[in-house]
Scaffold this motif. Structure first.
Motif, mmCIF file in Angstrom:
data_model
loop_
_atom_site.group_PDB
_atom_site.id
_atom_site.type_symbol
_atom_site.label_atom_id
_atom_site.label_comp_id
_atom_site.label_asym_id
_atom_site.label_seq_id
_atom_site.Cartn_x
_atom_site.Cartn_y
_atom_site.Cartn_z
ATOM 1 N N LEU A 13 0.777 -1.139 0.176
ATOM 2 C CA LEU A 13 0.301 -0.592 0.527
ATOM 3 C C LEU A 13 1.273 1.277 -0.398
ATOM 4 O O LEU A 13 1.885 1.241 0.293
ATOM 5 N N ASP A 14 0.300 1.712 -0.553
ATOM 6 C CA ASP A 14 1.653 3.291 -1.096
ATOM 7 C C ASP A 14 0.612 3.825 0.174
ATOM 8 O O ASP A 14 -0.224 3.386 0.969
ATOM 9 N N ARG A 15 1.382 4.930 1.390
ATOM 10 C CA ARG A 15 0.456 5.763 1.740
ATOM 11 C C ARG A 15 -0.185 6.896 2.272
ATOM 12 O O ARG A 15 -1.217 6.818 1.880
ATOM 13 N N ASP A 16 0.021 8.065 0.985
ATOM 14 C CA ASP A 16 -0.607 9.475 0.700
ATOM 15 C C ASP A 16 -1.451 8.988 0.347
ATOM 16 O O ASP A 16 -1.639 8.599 -1.359
ATOM 17 N N GLY A 17 -2.285 9.624 0.422
ATOM 18 C CA GLY A 17 -3.491 9.501 -1.055
ATOM 19 C C GLY A 17 -4.937 7.237 -0.645
ATOM 20 O O GLY A 17 -5.788 7.435 -1.843
ATOM 21 N N VAL A 18 -3.845 7.138 -0.062
ATOM 22 C CA VAL A 18 -4.409 4.988 0.309
ATOM 23 C C VAL A 18 -4.878 5.294 1.737
ATOM 24 O O VAL A 18 -6.010 4.859 1.615
ATOM 25 N N GLY A 139 -1.597 2.345 -5.729
ATOM 26 C CA GLY A 139 -1.418 3.487 -5.315
ATOM 27 C C GLY A 139 -2.332 4.498 -5.893
ATOM 28 O O GLY A 139 -3.352 4.193 -6.493
ATOM 29 N N ASP A 140 -2.290 5.354 -5.414
ATOM 30 C CA ASP A 140 -2.902 6.542 -6.374
ATOM 31 C C ASP A 140 -2.122 7.974 -7.563
ATOM 32 O O ASP A 140 -2.563 8.551 -7.863
ATOM 33 N N LYS A 141 -1.624 7.046 -7.707
ATOM 34 C CA LYS A 141 -0.786 7.930 -9.453
ATOM 35 C C LYS A 141 0.863 6.270 -10.024
ATOM 36 O O LYS A 141 0.815 5.322 -9.222
ATOM 37 N N SER A 143 3.489 6.605 -11.007
ATOM 38 C CA SER A 143 5.156 6.199 -10.065
ATOM 39 C C SER A 143 4.175 4.613 -9.188
ATOM 40 O O SER A 143 5.285 4.390 -9.141
ATOM 41 N N ASP A 144 2.937 4.538 -8.389
ATOM 42 C CA ASP A 144 3.345 3.244 -7.641
ATOM 43 C C ASP A 144 3.096 2.538 -9.128
ATOM 44 O O ASP A 144 3.089 0.979 -8.768
ATOM 45 N N MET A 145 2.077 2.698 -9.788
ATOM 46 C CA MET A 145 1.679 1.268 -10.813
ATOM 47 C C MET A 145 3.125 1.039 -11.771
ATOM 48 O O MET A 145 3.463 -0.440 -11.576
HETATM 49 MG MG LIG Z 1 0.509 8.601 -2.784
#
Ligand SMILES: [Mg+2]
Length: 173
Positions: A13-18, A139-141, A143-145
């Motif tokens: 899990l990404d942190r900020d936004g998730v 993720g929400d970006k 870059s996460d994907m």
């Molecule tokens: Mg994020």
């Protein structure tokens, strides 16, 4: 090969936004505002046998906006809050590096840990017996994907709403 420790799938899990609302460089406990359904989502993942691993870029450290102690305090608060709801985070991996970091020891042109690079996920896969094929990242970006793709796990782009509903759909697929 030893099979003494059975491998488990991981939910990265990404942190900020998730997990918490992305207010930009969140580094104070009082700025933790949780995403709807986050505790239920993590509890659901725990119960489904997933390791829950947070992977987060924290370039604010390199930029000198806050230090690692402040970040650790935020992560402790976050884990404590979730634990009160029966939701367990198994590990947190953070990347303080940035190409233009103010603080020299955090300056790196392309640190392998900094998403979209897959280093944080790869570290977790070395530290835990993880079944990569059954693992995924939320993720929400982009870059996460990209980090997920390069680590060889499925990526799911979360664009807001209820995280538990989102996780439920992933697990049902
Ligand atoms: Mg994020």
């Amino acid at each position: 090969m030893s099979d003494s420790v059975p491998s488990r799938p991981a939910a990265f899990l990404d942190r900020d936004g998730v997990i918490n609302v992305d207010l930009g460089y969140v580094h104070r406990v009082e700025d933790l505002e949780y995403i709807p359904g986050v505790a239920a989502a993590i509890r659901r993942l725990n119960q489904a046998g997933y390791l829950v691993i947070v992977v987060t870029n924290q370039s604010g450290i390199g930029r000198g906006y806050y230090d690692e102690a402040a970040m650790d305090a935020v992560h402790k608060a976050l884990r404590d809050m979730l634990a009160q709801s029966g939701a367990a985070i198994d590990a947190v991996y953070a990347c303080p590096f940035h190409p233009e970091a103010e603080i020299e020891r955090y300056r790196h042109p392309d640190h392998p840990d900094r998403k979209p690079n897959p280093g944080l996920l790869q570290r977790a896969m070395r530290d835990f017996p993880i079944d990569r094929e059954r693992s995924f990242m939320i993720g929400d970006k982009d870059s996460d994907m990209e980090a997920a793709r390069r680590a060889g796990v499925a990526g799911h782009l979360f664009q807001g709403g209820d995280l538990d509903a989102f996780v439920q759909e992933i697990l049902a697929a």
